[in-house]
Design an enzyme around this catalytic site. Sequence first.
Site, PDB file in Angstrom:
ATOM      1  CE  LYS A  21     111.332 -85.328 -37.937  1.00 18.29           C
ATOM      2  NZ  LYS A  21     112.304 -85.038 -37.972  1.00 18.29           N
ATOM      3  N   GLY A  22     109.913 -80.475 -40.081  1.00 23.50           N
ATOM      4  CA  GLY A  22     109.273 -79.245 -39.426  1.00 23.50           C
ATOM      5  C   GLY A  22     108.595 -77.969 -40.341  1.00 23.50           C
ATOM      6  CD  GLU A 143     108.633 -81.528 -36.167  1.00 23.63           C
ATOM      7  OE1 GLU A 143     110.369 -81.830 -36.851  1.00 23.63           O
ATOM      8  OE2 GLU A 143     108.230 -80.441 -36.528  1.00 23.63           O
ATOM      9  N   PRO A 193     115.921 -97.152 -49.084  1.00 22.67           N
ATOM     10  CG  PRO A 193     117.124 -95.482 -49.258  1.00 22.67           C
ATOM     11  CD  PRO A 193     116.708 -96.237 -49.930  1.00 22.67           C
ATOM     12  CD  GLN A 195     111.069-101.388 -50.382  1.00 20.01           C
ATOM     13  OE1 GLN A 195     111.182-102.528 -50.369  1.00 20.01           O
ATOM     14  NE2 GLN A 195     111.494-100.669 -51.813  1.00 20.01           N
ATOM     15  CE  LYS A 226     111.178-101.451 -56.047  1.00 17.82           C
ATOM     16  NZ  LYS A 226     112.665-100.445 -56.608  1.00 17.82           N
ATOM     17  N   GLY A 356     123.207 -62.419 -29.245  1.00 17.95           N
ATOM     18  CA  GLY A 356     124.480 -63.554 -29.262  1.00 17.95           C
ATOM     19  C   GLY A 356     124.872 -63.083 -27.891  1.00 17.95           C
ATOM     20  CB  CYS A 383     119.514 -59.100 -27.818  1.00 18.40           C
ATOM     21  SG  CYS A 383     119.816 -59.409 -26.456  1.00 18.40           S
ATOM     22  CD  GLU A 407     127.072 -61.040 -22.151  1.00  8.92           C
ATOM     23  OE1 GLU A 407     126.780 -62.438 -22.430  1.00  8.92           O
ATOM     24  OE2 GLU A 407     126.216 -60.070 -22.795  1.00  8.92           O
ATOM     25  CG  HIS A 509     115.162 -61.671 -30.002  1.00  8.81           C
ATOM     26  ND1 HIS A 509     116.516 -62.403 -30.631  1.00  8.81           N
ATOM     27  CD2 HIS A 509     115.484 -61.717 -28.401  1.00  8.81           C
ATOM     28  CE1 HIS A 509     117.738 -61.564 -29.677  1.00  8.81           C
ATOM     29  NE2 HIS A 509     117.288 -61.416 -28.017  1.00  8.81           N
ATOM     30  CD  GLU A 511     114.991 -62.741 -33.559  1.00 12.63           C
ATOM     31  OE1 GLU A 511     115.401 -62.335 -33.276  1.00 12.63           O
ATOM     32  OE2 GLU A 511     115.084 -60.979 -33.978  1.00 12.63           O
TER      33      GLU A 511
END
Length: 558
Positions: A21-22, A143, A193, A195, A226, A356, A383, A407, A509, A511
């Site tokens: 859907k996305g 959405e 499915p 229908q 159909k 991460g 990161c 950490e 980030h 990206e």
Amino acid sequence: MANKPTKIIFVTGGVVSSLGKGLASASIGALMENRGLNITLQKLDPYINVDPGTMNPLQHGEVFVTDDGAETDLDLGHYERFTTARMSRKNNTTTGQIYFDVITRERRGDFLGATVQVIPHITDAIKANILRCAEDVDLLICEVGGTVGDIESLPFLEAIRQLRIELGPQNSICIHLTLVPYLGAAGELKTKPTQHSVQRLREIGIQPEILLCRTERALGLDLKRKIGLFCNVGPDAVFESRDVPVIYELPIAFYRDGLDEKVAELLNIWSRGPRLERWERIVETIRRSEREVVIGVVGKYVDLIESYKSLNEAITHGGVASGCRVVAKYIDSERIEREGPEELLAGLDGILVPGGFGERGTEGKVTAIRWAREHKVPFFGICLGMQLAVVELARNVAGMTGANSTEFDPETPFPVIHLMEQQRTVARKGGTMRLGAYPCRLAKGTQAALAYGVREISERHRHRYEVNNELLKQLEAKGMVVSGSSPDGELVEMVELPEHPYFVGCQFHPEFKSRPTEPHPLFARFVGAALQGRIQRDAGRAAGGAEPTRASEPLTLH
């Protein structure tokens, strides 16, 4: 003259999840934007978490971050990559947000005298969020997450049913994405499915105007008739959503089937036809390029590639910028810890260590970074990847035995990475990191400055830890260059090694801001460096000589 009402497309899904859907919503957005409309998109998520920020990436996939610091569903990344719309926290609404808002208002006394119920209070809050997102645009594509029939989605679908009545005819449509499976034993496509899914949607009170059928094979006109007959739509409103080799081919496929024309007709939109030459060039580059590079992505969420969705796409965009095809090889950092780097990393054209959380797999990432540094393999750390690059340099170049991030080792003798000052008193986990867009100043003459072509940039962050400035001079004395920092000079944003073909790390980030039409400069430079190394090695082999650089002694900084 009254302003024209915003048109809204509601995209729902049925039968099973993960039908796309996305991507379908983003592709429709690309087509309608190409027709000259000012558009935006919104994701309604039925989970009770306020946002996905505290979810395990192996369960939910990537957390996408917006400029205003919202941690959102990964579909918002698709929306930004396929359109020029920029997402914000209003573009992702969850059940958790809705109930949190309504309960907060109830405690404040906003509903004194009323019994607070799903209808009308929850549905009214959902409608208000949708309409708020629809302000100042020609078209909103909304959405709905989950699958029709799930109990979690019911308040959202009820709100949409009410809103469609309030909006009036020709101001909204519902596109229902469903599955038409092929049964090999029967040798045919099955429409039952679809229908049943449409029947469940109609029971809720929503009649879809368009059906988008996920299918492995062409439906054919008889099958469309159909489906249309049993689902109460015309056969010209039944469209295929078939797998494509490159996701950026999806808007082109929808355009060829006339999906955008049908949407414009149903919503009474008068606009020019879409111009898809850019998309065609991008797809041609990705599919037809004769040049190829292999990038190793060393992470710990590799069992679900959706965990690195934006990253994977940004690497592909880097290939588009360099005119090559990129093969991303995902490598579990824990395997490197067990098996060593030689077998897993040999032959890679570039190594990327992404972000991460948590200690698991970090030593494998440090080993991969050392391999990239010593063997002159182009390296890009993002990161946590940048933080571990600093740890590796501290241990193996600067002589700081036992250096680490607090950490992972609170008692480390050399805490080269530590908790940010403003994070020290934070106890709550949700939405409390350094999130969203922050400015960064680049050092003149560095790889970073050359990549961006400017000295002042803004990038999106999601972290709690930073480079320890008290140990910075010892690292700089051994060759590490701080190529990017916060405007006040307090935070290290980028590091690099000038003696290396390409060794760059960034705290943010990048990206999240890369687009196929506008590849991010850091990914473009990284993939370009990997391609250049590949060309040089291929030329060396063709000439009958040894591979330059890679087969020589490991690089050691002094």
